[in-house]
Write a protein that holds these residues in place. Structure first.
Motif, PDB file in Angstrom:
ATOM      1  N   GLY A 119     -18.330  -2.045 -12.161  1.00  0.00           N
ATOM      2  CA  GLY A 119     -18.076  -3.288 -12.890  1.00  0.00           C
ATOM      3  C   GLY A 119     -19.171  -4.317 -12.764  1.00  0.00           C
ATOM      4  N   ASP A 120     -20.301  -3.943 -12.183  1.00  0.00           N
ATOM      5  CA  ASP A 120     -21.423  -4.878 -12.022  1.00  0.00           C
ATOM      6  C   ASP A 120     -22.326  -4.770 -13.248  1.00  0.00           C
ATOM      7  N   LEU A 121     -21.820  -5.268 -14.369  1.00  0.00           N
ATOM      8  CA  LEU A 121     -22.529  -5.089 -15.637  1.00  0.00           C
ATOM      9  C   LEU A 121     -23.798  -5.921 -15.706  1.00  0.00           C
ATOM     10  N   GLY A 122     -23.812  -7.081 -15.047  1.00  0.00           N
ATOM     11  CA  GLY A 122     -25.021  -7.890 -15.026  1.00  0.00           C
ATOM     12  C   GLY A 122     -26.160  -7.168 -14.343  1.00  0.00           C
ATOM     13  N   ARG A 123     -25.880  -6.530 -13.222  1.00  0.00           N
ATOM     14  CA  ARG A 123     -26.917  -5.773 -12.519  1.00  0.00           C
ATOM     15  C   ARG A 123     -27.366  -4.585 -13.360  1.00  0.00           C
ATOM     16  N   ALA A 124     -26.429  -3.933 -14.037  1.00  0.00           N
ATOM     17  CA  ALA A 124     -26.788  -2.806 -14.894  1.00  0.00           C
ATOM     18  C   ALA A 124     -27.704  -3.259 -16.025  1.00  0.00           C
ATOM     19  N   ALA A 125     -27.368  -4.383 -16.653  1.00  0.00           N
ATOM     20  CA  ALA A 125     -28.187  -4.888 -17.755  1.00  0.00           C
ATOM     21  C   ALA A 125     -29.582  -5.262 -17.275  1.00  0.00           C
ATOM     22  N   MET A 126     -29.657  -5.946 -16.130  1.00  0.00           N
ATOM     23  CA  MET A 126     -30.956  -6.324 -15.584  1.00  0.00           C
ATOM     24  C   MET A 126     -31.795  -5.090 -15.296  1.00  0.00           C
ATOM     25  N   SER A 127     -31.178  -4.076 -14.704  1.00  0.00           N
ATOM     26  CA  SER A 127     -31.905  -2.850 -14.403  1.00  0.00           C
ATOM     27  C   SER A 127     -32.454  -2.200 -15.662  1.00  0.00           C
ATOM     28  N   PHE A 128     -31.623  -2.113 -16.700  1.00  0.00           N
ATOM     29  CA  PHE A 128     -32.060  -1.498 -17.952  1.00  0.00           C
ATOM     30  C   PHE A 128     -33.219  -2.271 -18.584  1.00  0.00           C
ATOM     31  N   LEU A 129     -33.071  -3.573 -18.682  1.00  0.00           N
ATOM     32  CA  LEU A 129     -34.067  -4.375 -19.395  1.00  0.00           C
ATOM     33  C   LEU A 129     -35.389  -4.472 -18.636  1.00  0.00           C
ATOM     34  N   VAL A 130     -35.329  -4.491 -17.307  1.00  0.00           N
ATOM     35  CA  VAL A 130     -36.550  -4.614 -16.516  1.00  0.00           C
ATOM     36  C   VAL A 130     -37.190  -3.254 -16.262  1.00  0.00           C
ATOM     37  N   GLU A 131     -36.390  -2.289 -15.799  1.00  0.00           N
ATOM     38  CA  GLU A 131     -36.959  -1.011 -15.378  1.00  0.00           C
ATOM     39  C   GLU A 131     -37.229  -0.055 -16.531  1.00  0.00           C
ATOM     40  N   VAL A 132     -36.442  -0.137 -17.597  1.00  0.00           N
ATOM     41  CA  VAL A 132     -36.603   0.796 -18.715  1.00  0.00           C
ATOM     42  C   VAL A 132     -37.352   0.151 -19.876  1.00  0.00           C
ATOM     43  N   VAL A 133     -36.860  -1.002 -20.325  1.00  0.00           N
ATOM     44  CA  VAL A 133     -37.487  -1.679 -21.467  1.00  0.00           C
ATOM     45  C   VAL A 133     -38.803  -2.326 -21.065  1.00  0.00           C
ATOM     46  N   GLY A 134     -38.926  -2.718 -19.790  1.00  0.00           N
ATOM     47  CA  GLY A 134     -40.177  -3.284 -19.309  1.00  0.00           C
ATOM     48  C   GLY A 134     -40.303  -4.781 -19.467  1.00  0.00           C
ATOM     49  N   LEU A 135     -39.174  -5.496 -19.608  1.00  0.00           N
ATOM     50  CA  LEU A 135     -39.235  -6.940 -19.754  1.00  0.00           C
ATOM     51  C   LEU A 135     -39.388  -7.605 -18.393  1.00  0.00           C
ATOM     52  N   PRO A 136     -40.120  -8.730 -18.320  1.00  0.00           N
ATOM     53  CA  PRO A 136     -40.181  -9.483 -17.062  1.00  0.00           C
ATOM     54  C   PRO A 136     -38.807 -10.052 -16.712  1.00  0.00           C
ATOM     55  N   GLN A 137     -38.534 -10.169 -15.411  1.00  0.00           N
ATOM     56  CA  GLN A 137     -37.221 -10.632 -14.987  1.00  0.00           C
ATOM     57  C   GLN A 137     -36.921 -12.038 -15.485  1.00  0.00           C
ATOM     58  N   ASP A 138     -37.933 -12.907 -15.525  1.00  0.00           N
ATOM     59  CA  ASP A 138     -37.677 -14.272 -16.000  1.00  0.00           C
ATOM     60  C   ASP A 138     -37.312 -14.294 -17.479  1.00  0.00           C
ATOM     61  N   GLN A 139     -37.863 -13.375 -18.257  1.00  0.00           N
ATOM     62  CA  GLN A 139     -37.492 -13.285 -19.667  1.00  0.00           C
ATOM     63  C   GLN A 139     -36.052 -12.813 -19.824  1.00  0.00           C
ATOM     64  N   VAL A 140     -35.641 -11.879 -18.984  1.00  0.00           N
ATOM     65  CA  VAL A 140     -34.260 -11.404 -19.035  1.00  0.00           C
ATOM     66  C   VAL A 140     -33.293 -12.521 -18.674  1.00  0.00           C
ATOM     67  N   LEU A 141     -33.638 -13.316 -17.672  1.00  0.00           N
ATOM     68  CA  LEU A 141     -32.780 -14.433 -17.289  1.00  0.00           C
ATOM     69  C   LEU A 141     -32.681 -15.454 -18.417  1.00  0.00           C
ATOM     70  N   ALA A 142     -33.793 -15.684 -19.128  1.00  0.00           N
ATOM     71  CA  ALA A 142     -33.763 -16.605 -20.269  1.00  0.00           C
ATOM     72  C   ALA A 142     -32.895 -16.051 -21.387  1.00  0.00           C
ATOM     73  N   MET A 143     -32.961 -14.750 -21.622  1.00  0.00           N
ATOM     74  CA  MET A 143     -32.107 -14.125 -22.627  1.00  0.00           C
ATOM     75  C   MET A 143     -30.636 -14.271 -22.264  1.00  0.00           C
ATOM     76  N   ARG A 144     -30.328 -14.124 -20.976  1.00  0.00           N
ATOM     77  CA  ARG A 144     -28.944 -14.240 -20.520  1.00  0.00           C
ATOM     78  C   ARG A 144     -28.368 -15.610 -20.832  1.00  0.00           C
ATOM     79  N   ASP A 145     -29.199 -16.631 -20.707  1.00  0.00           N
ATOM     80  CA  ASP A 145     -28.725 -18.002 -20.879  1.00  0.00           C
ATOM     81  C   ASP A 145     -28.786 -18.484 -22.327  1.00  0.00           C
ATOM     82  N   ALA A 146     -29.380 -17.677 -23.227  1.00  0.00           N
ATOM     83  CA  ALA A 146     -29.500 -18.085 -24.626  1.00  0.00           C
ATOM     84  C   ALA A 146     -28.230 -17.727 -25.391  1.00  0.00           C
TER      85      ALA A 146
END
Length: 262
Positions: free
Chosen positions: A140-167
């Motif tokens: 049920g840790d979907l936030g961690r799963a999403a962060m892992s996918f976007l950073v480790e697979v898609v290659g996005l910087p973590q700060d960009q992912v955090l900005a996407m989360r808040d948009a």
């Protein structure tokens, strides 16, 4: 996104939701993994000014239904059902949707020309990452799963992912992560993209970002070697999310391909 809501019934009885708008030659859009058809909002206005565009919700999300068991072949048949109802038509597909479109073409879907932006494959989902991702979803840790996918697979910087989360977003991606992405990861681990490519006779444009993860260029090269008729368009300084960041550039590349390729 303006348009007419429609649906088709796939071969296994699953309803596939559609949104159609615009005027011109028919064009189908097939989205990727953590998405619904609304992901095409950045491109919608420019594409619907040139084409009659149909965006589909892939099964298991949005306006589409789902089946109890998941098979990647069923997604190929979903695209085929849309193309048979609307086609023959051109198609632009992104990420996991690009795998689906490639498979549909290999199974004889009435597609005219195919543009694929970085279809993933087994290289994209190494076993150690997939195990961690699926475990996070199961816990049920979907936030961690999403962060892992976007950073480790898609290659996005973590700060960009955090900005996407808040948009603000047009839809909540978390139910999609929970319902569809673990099964899609397993399907990718077993897919043979080269074999699919050899069965595709249509002209194919392979779009790849110059700043994308290494797997994107590797898979692009494999597909280029195995497709009967293909070309590569490299987007300078872009990664996997160019549809969101530079939609006008993507639209220009598509316009050249769909306007000039016979």
């Amino acid at each position: 996104m303006q348009g007419k809501r429609e649906s088709v019934i796939s071969s296994d009885g699953t309803r596939i939701g559609l949104l159609t708008h615009g005027d011109g030659p028919p064009l189908l859009l097939v989205h990727g993994g953590m998405c619904r058809l609304e992901r095409w909002a950045p491109l919608w206005e420019v594409l619907t000014s040139r084409y009659t565009v149909t965006a589909m919700d892939r099964r298991g999300r949005g306006s589409s239904g789902d089946a109890e068991d998941y098979h990647l072949d069923a997604e190929y048949d979903d695209v085929r059902a849309v193309a048979e109802a609307k086609g023959p038509l051109d198609v632009f597909a992104h990420s996991y949707g690009a795998v689906v479109a490639l498979g549909a073409a290999a199974r004889g879907a009435p597609l005219r020309r195919i543009a694929l932006y970085e279809p993933p494959g087994p290289e994209t989902v190494p076993a150690d990452w997939l195990t961690r991702f699926q475990a996070a979803v199961a816990a049920g840790d979907l936030g961690r799963a999403a962060m892992s996918f976007l950073v480790e697979v898609v290659g996005l910087p973590q700060d960009q992912v955090l900005a996407m989360r808040d948009a603000p977003m047009a839809y909540d991606p978390m139910p999609i992560i929970a319902r569809t992405m673990p099964r899609e990861g397993s399907a990718l681990a077993a897919v043979d993209l080269a074999a699919l490519a050899t069965a595709v006779p249509q002209p194919v444009l392979l779009l790849v970002g110059a700043a994308s993860p290494a797997w994107a260029q590797k898979i692009t090269d494999v597909l280029h070697e195995n497709l009967a008729r293909s070309s590569i368009a490299t987007l300078d300084s872009q990664g996997h999310e160019a549809v969101d960041l530079v939609p006008d550039v993507v639209a220009q590349v598509l316009g050249r391909f769909f306007g000039e390729t016979e």
